[in-house]
Motif scaffolding. Structure first.
Motif, mmCIF file in Angstrom:
data_model
loop_
_atom_site.group_PDB
_atom_site.id
_atom_site.type_symbol
_atom_site.label_atom_id
_atom_site.label_comp_id
_atom_site.label_asym_id
_atom_site.label_seq_id
_atom_site.Cartn_x
_atom_site.Cartn_y
_atom_site.Cartn_z
ATOM 1 N N PRO A 1 93.747 -28.497 -29.939
ATOM 2 C CA PRO A 1 93.577 -29.873 -29.440
ATOM 3 C C PRO A 1 92.227 -30.155 -28.786
ATOM 4 O O PRO A 1 91.964 -31.295 -28.426
ATOM 5 C CB PRO A 1 94.695 -29.967 -28.403
ATOM 6 C CG PRO A 1 94.803 -28.575 -27.849
ATOM 7 C CD PRO A 1 94.498 -27.640 -28.981
ATOM 8 N N ASN A 2 91.390 -29.127 -28.575
ATOM 9 C CA ASN A 2 90.202 -29.358 -27.749
ATOM 10 C C ASN A 2 88.883 -29.006 -28.452
ATOM 11 O O ASN A 2 87.832 -29.006 -27.807
ATOM 12 C CB ASN A 2 90.304 -28.527 -26.454
ATOM 13 C CG ASN A 2 91.493 -28.925 -25.612
ATOM 14 O OD1 ASN A 2 91.748 -30.113 -25.428
ATOM 15 N ND2 ASN A 2 92.229 -27.946 -25.101
ATOM 16 N N TRP A 3 88.905 -28.710 -29.714
ATOM 17 C CA TRP A 3 87.673 -28.269 -30.393
ATOM 18 C C TRP A 3 87.308 -29.266 -31.488
ATOM 19 O O TRP A 3 87.930 -29.309 -32.531
ATOM 20 C CB TRP A 3 87.895 -26.877 -30.993
ATOM 21 C CG TRP A 3 86.649 -26.255 -31.561
ATOM 22 C CD1 TRP A 3 86.178 -26.397 -32.824
ATOM 23 C CD2 TRP A 3 85.732 -25.405 -30.904
ATOM 24 N NE1 TRP A 3 85.032 -25.706 -33.007
ATOM 25 C CE2 TRP A 3 84.715 -25.064 -31.825
ATOM 26 C CE3 TRP A 3 85.637 -24.889 -29.605
ATOM 27 C CZ2 TRP A 3 83.643 -24.235 -31.510
ATOM 28 C CZ3 TRP A 3 84.572 -24.059 -29.304
ATOM 29 C CH2 TRP A 3 83.588 -23.746 -30.243
ATOM 30 N N TYR A 4 86.287 -30.081 -31.211
ATOM 31 C CA TYR A 4 85.821 -31.084 -32.170
ATOM 32 C C TYR A 4 84.285 -31.091 -32.122
ATOM 33 O O TYR A 4 83.690 -31.616 -31.163
ATOM 34 C CB TYR A 4 86.370 -32.477 -31.829
ATOM 35 C CG TYR A 4 87.875 -32.536 -31.737
ATOM 36 C CD1 TYR A 4 88.654 -32.715 -32.872
ATOM 37 C CD2 TYR A 4 88.503 -32.423 -30.495
ATOM 38 C CE1 TYR A 4 90.042 -32.765 -32.778
ATOM 39 C CE2 TYR A 4 89.879 -32.469 -30.406
ATOM 40 C CZ TYR A 4 90.641 -32.636 -31.544
ATOM 41 O OH TYR A 4 92.012 -32.679 -31.444
ATOM 42 N N TRP A 5 83.664 -30.518 -33.155
ATOM 43 C CA TRP A 5 82.203 -30.406 -33.171
ATOM 44 C C TRP A 5 81.666 -30.848 -34.524
ATOM 45 O O TRP A 5 82.243 -30.571 -35.566
ATOM 46 C CB TRP A 5 81.753 -28.963 -32.915
ATOM 47 C CG TRP A 5 82.078 -28.461 -31.531
ATOM 48 C CD1 TRP A 5 83.184 -27.780 -31.154
ATOM 49 C CD2 TRP A 5 81.276 -28.604 -30.357
ATOM 50 N NE1 TRP A 5 83.165 -27.485 -29.818
ATOM 51 C CE2 TRP A 5 81.974 -27.988 -29.288
ATOM 52 C CE3 TRP A 5 80.031 -29.194 -30.086
ATOM 53 C CZ2 TRP A 5 81.474 -27.935 -28.000
ATOM 54 C CZ3 TRP A 5 79.536 -29.134 -28.787
ATOM 55 C CH2 TRP A 5 80.256 -28.513 -27.765
ATOM 56 N N MET A 6 80.503 -31.535 -34.461
ATOM 57 C CA MET A 6 79.762 -31.889 -35.674
ATOM 58 C C MET A 6 78.513 -30.996 -35.732
ATOM 59 O O MET A 6 77.649 -31.071 -34.861
ATOM 60 C CB MET A 6 79.365 -33.359 -35.668
ATOM 61 C CG MET A 6 78.617 -33.791 -36.934
ATOM 62 S SD MET A 6 79.679 -33.777 -38.404
ATOM 63 C CE MET A 6 80.662 -35.246 -38.083
ATOM 64 N N TRP A 7 78.448 -30.171 -36.779
ATOM 65 C CA TRP A 7 77.329 -29.239 -36.944
ATOM 66 C C TRP A 7 76.315 -29.853 -37.917
ATOM 67 O O TRP A 7 76.663 -30.562 -38.852
ATOM 68 C CB TRP A 7 77.793 -27.904 -37.523
ATOM 69 C CG TRP A 7 78.687 -27.091 -36.623
ATOM 70 C CD1 TRP A 7 79.963 -27.355 -36.281
ATOM 71 C CD2 TRP A 7 78.338 -25.862 -35.979
ATOM 72 N NE1 TRP A 7 80.472 -26.387 -35.455
ATOM 73 C CE2 TRP A 7 79.490 -25.441 -35.247
ATOM 74 C CE3 TRP A 7 77.181 -25.074 -35.919
ATOM 75 C CZ2 TRP A 7 79.506 -24.283 -34.498
ATOM 76 C CZ3 TRP A 7 77.205 -23.911 -35.171
ATOM 77 C CH2 TRP A 7 78.346 -23.517 -34.453
ATOM 78 N N GLY A 8 75.043 -29.537 -37.660
ATOM 79 C CA GLY A 8 73.974 -29.915 -38.569
ATOM 80 C C GLY A 8 72.987 -28.764 -38.721
ATOM 81 O O GLY A 8 72.745 -28.020 -37.762
ATOM 82 N N ALA A 9 72.441 -28.617 -39.921
ATOM 83 C CA ALA A 9 71.503 -27.508 -40.154
ATOM 84 C C ALA A 9 70.458 -27.927 -41.177
ATOM 85 O O ALA A 9 70.741 -28.705 -42.097
ATOM 86 C CB ALA A 9 72.272 -26.276 -40.644
ATOM 87 N N VAL A 10 69.224 -27.373 -40.975
ATOM 88 C CA VAL A 10 68.134 -27.607 -41.921
ATOM 89 C C VAL A 10 67.227 -26.368 -41.906
ATOM 90 O O VAL A 10 66.973 -25.789 -40.848
ATOM 91 C CB VAL A 10 67.337 -28.883 -41.573
ATOM 92 C CG1 VAL A 10 66.665 -28.763 -40.219
ATOM 93 C CG2 VAL A 10 66.310 -29.177 -42.668
ATOM 94 N N ALA A 11 66.834 -25.968 -43.085
ATOM 95 C CA ALA A 11 65.970 -24.787 -43.199
ATOM 96 C C ALA A 11 64.529 -25.175 -42.895
ATOM 97 O O ALA A 11 64.009 -26.164 -43.434
ATOM 98 C CB ALA A 11 66.075 -24.183 -44.591
ATOM 99 N N VAL A 12 63.843 -24.352 -42.019
ATOM 100 C CA VAL A 12 62.455 -24.621 -41.646
ATOM 101 C C VAL A 12 61.549 -23.435 -41.971
ATOM 102 O O VAL A 12 60.344 -23.478 -41.659
ATOM 103 C CB VAL A 12 62.353 -24.963 -40.148
ATOM 104 C CG1 VAL A 12 63.049 -26.275 -39.861
ATOM 105 C CG2 VAL A 12 62.927 -23.850 -39.288
ATOM 106 N N GLY A 13 62.103 -22.397 -42.545
ATOM 107 C CA GLY A 13 61.320 -21.221 -42.921
ATOM 108 C C GLY A 13 62.103 -20.381 -43.910
ATOM 109 O O GLY A 13 63.161 -20.789 -44.412
ATOM 110 N N ASP A 14 61.594 -19.203 -44.197
ATOM 111 C CA ASP A 14 62.274 -18.342 -45.158
ATOM 112 C C ASP A 14 63.693 -18.007 -44.705
ATOM 113 O O ASP A 14 64.627 -18.058 -45.490
ATOM 114 C CB ASP A 14 61.465 -17.052 -45.365
ATOM 115 C CG ASP A 14 60.139 -17.331 -46.073
ATOM 116 O OD1 ASP A 14 60.075 -18.392 -46.752
ATOM 117 O OD2 ASP A 14 59.208 -16.531 -45.925
#
Length: 418
Positions: A105-118
């Protein structure tokens, strides 16, 4: 009480209105919930991408990520986020990957990711709890609003059906009056409404009118036939009196003439009862003495128990007619011993024969129907006349089968009010 009867029409309509209200609220609530949820996800997604784009620019300018941004390798990414990142193309969608991580009931996350190197990946994690709590509050508000609406809808629906219920109850009361013999009773138009209830009321009134005309025609026919038979019957009786007494045929003729005369008198009496022309003349009567005298004059072997009898205000001639018919019926269709018991204002006549047939117990006496072959043959008029005379007296005549066997007829001259 009809208002509290859960099976009453008003509550069925109220329940239908409540069900319709709940169905509409469920559909609207689902649509609002879904739209709000999608909006929250879109807001969270846009917020995450905004932070991710800003972090990417900062990293490309300074070579360092902001303090609230993680720098991870592909192996350190959650599997769903790593899979989405692998499917992204920088030339088409910027290479930005997102993942909504939910663990109630308590875990709500929006993840984002982008590659900036190898093997360097900027990772943003945005808390979605605020949007989720807002959605839960919205759901509670919808439920509370529906319950509050039902508090008003159900009583209003029940009250709105009251005119319909009033018309239906009036129709039911009128139908019962017609069934009880009041053929002049009519439902009437009942207002200016032109609906199914009005059509039903008109149909019932037409049926009652047709029934009244048919019954009155049959009554007139019965009375006319009985009157027409009386004159030739009197001539036959006079002629039979001139026959010699030592002839067996003479006895048979006189016996049949007596039976025919009794039948004609019964028909005339029934026609008067049907026409409502009979009126009781009430006098104080010692009921026990009256019944004992009537039984004695029938010339039958009957035991009379009148020790608990009372003085009753009634019409002795009609009581005598009823008792004679009941005793005659018990002797003709039942079996000895026949017992007559008088208790207070109640007279009970019991025989020890096969008992009354189920049809008579269910529907009451029917003219020209004896109901069962084992109770002998007859015209079924004796009990019909007794029932009619009891109604004139305002008494109650009931028929039952005694627990130990045999037919039991009870005349209550002082019935309890219904």
């Amino acid at each position: 009480m009809d208002f509290l009867n859960p099976r009453a029409l008003r509550w069925k309509i109220a329940a239908l209105a409540a069900a319709a209200c709940c169905a509409v609220a469920a559909v609207v609530g689902f649509l609002v919930h879904d739209a709000t949820r999608e909006r929250g996800l879109r807001v969270g997604h846009d917020r995450t991408l905004t932070r991710l784009i800003a972090a990417e620019r900062e990293f490309s300018r300074t070579g360092k990520a902001p303090a609230d941004i993680d720098v991870r390798t592909r192996a350190e990414l959650p599997e769903p986020l790593a899979r989405d990142l692998a499917e992204r193309r920088p030339d088409t969608d910027g290479g930005y990957a997102t993942w909504y991580d939910v663990d109630p009931p308590n875990w709500y996350w929006m993840w984002g990711a982008v590659a900036v190197g190898d093997d360097q990946i900027l990772v943003v994690r945005d808390d979605m709890s605020t949007e989720v709590r807002s959605l839960q509050l919205l759901d509670r508000s919808i439920v509370k609003s529906v319950l509050a609406a039902l508090v008003f809808v159900v009583p209003l629906a029940a009250l709105a059906t009251e005119p319909i219920n009033r018309r239906l109850r009036h129709g039911a009361r009128t139908a019962r009056r017609i069934a009880d013999g009041d053929l002049d009773a009519r439902i009437g138009p009942g207002g200016r409404a032109r609906d199914e209830i009005t059509e039903m009321s008109a149909a019932v009134d037409d049926m009652a009118g047709a029934l009244q005309r048919k019954l009155e025609s049959e009554r007139r026919f019965t009375a006319d036939v009985a009157h027409e038979l009386r004159t030739p019957l009197m001539g036959l009786v006079t002629a039979a009196g001139l026959l010699t007494d030592d002839d067996e045929a003479t006895g048979l003729v006189r016996d049949r003439l007596r039976a025919l005369n009794a039948l004609v008198e019964d028909l005339l009496e029934i026609s008067r009862l049907d026409a409502g022309a009979e009126r009781a003349r009430l006098d104080p009567v010692p009921l026990g003495e009256l019944v004992a005298d009537v039984v004695r004059r029938t010339g039958t072997d009957i035991r009379v128990d009148a020790g608990a009898a009372e003085v009753v205000e009634t019409d002795p001639r009609r009581v005598e007619r009823i008792v004679v018919n009941l005793v005659t019926n018990a002797h003709r269709h039942g079996a000895a011993p026949v017992e007559v018991t008088v208790t207070g204002a109640r007279i009970a006549v019991r025989d020890h024969g096969p008992g009354f047939p189920p049809d008579l117990l269910e529907r009451g006496p029917q003219r020209f129907r004896t109901g069962a072959s084992e109770r002998g043959r007859g015209h079924g008029l004796g009990l019909t006349v007794a029932q009619g005379q009891a109604e004139v007296l305002g008494a109650r005549l009931t028929f039952a089968n005694a627990p130990g066997g045999g037919a039991l007829a009870i005349l209550d001259l002082a019935p309890d009010p219904a």
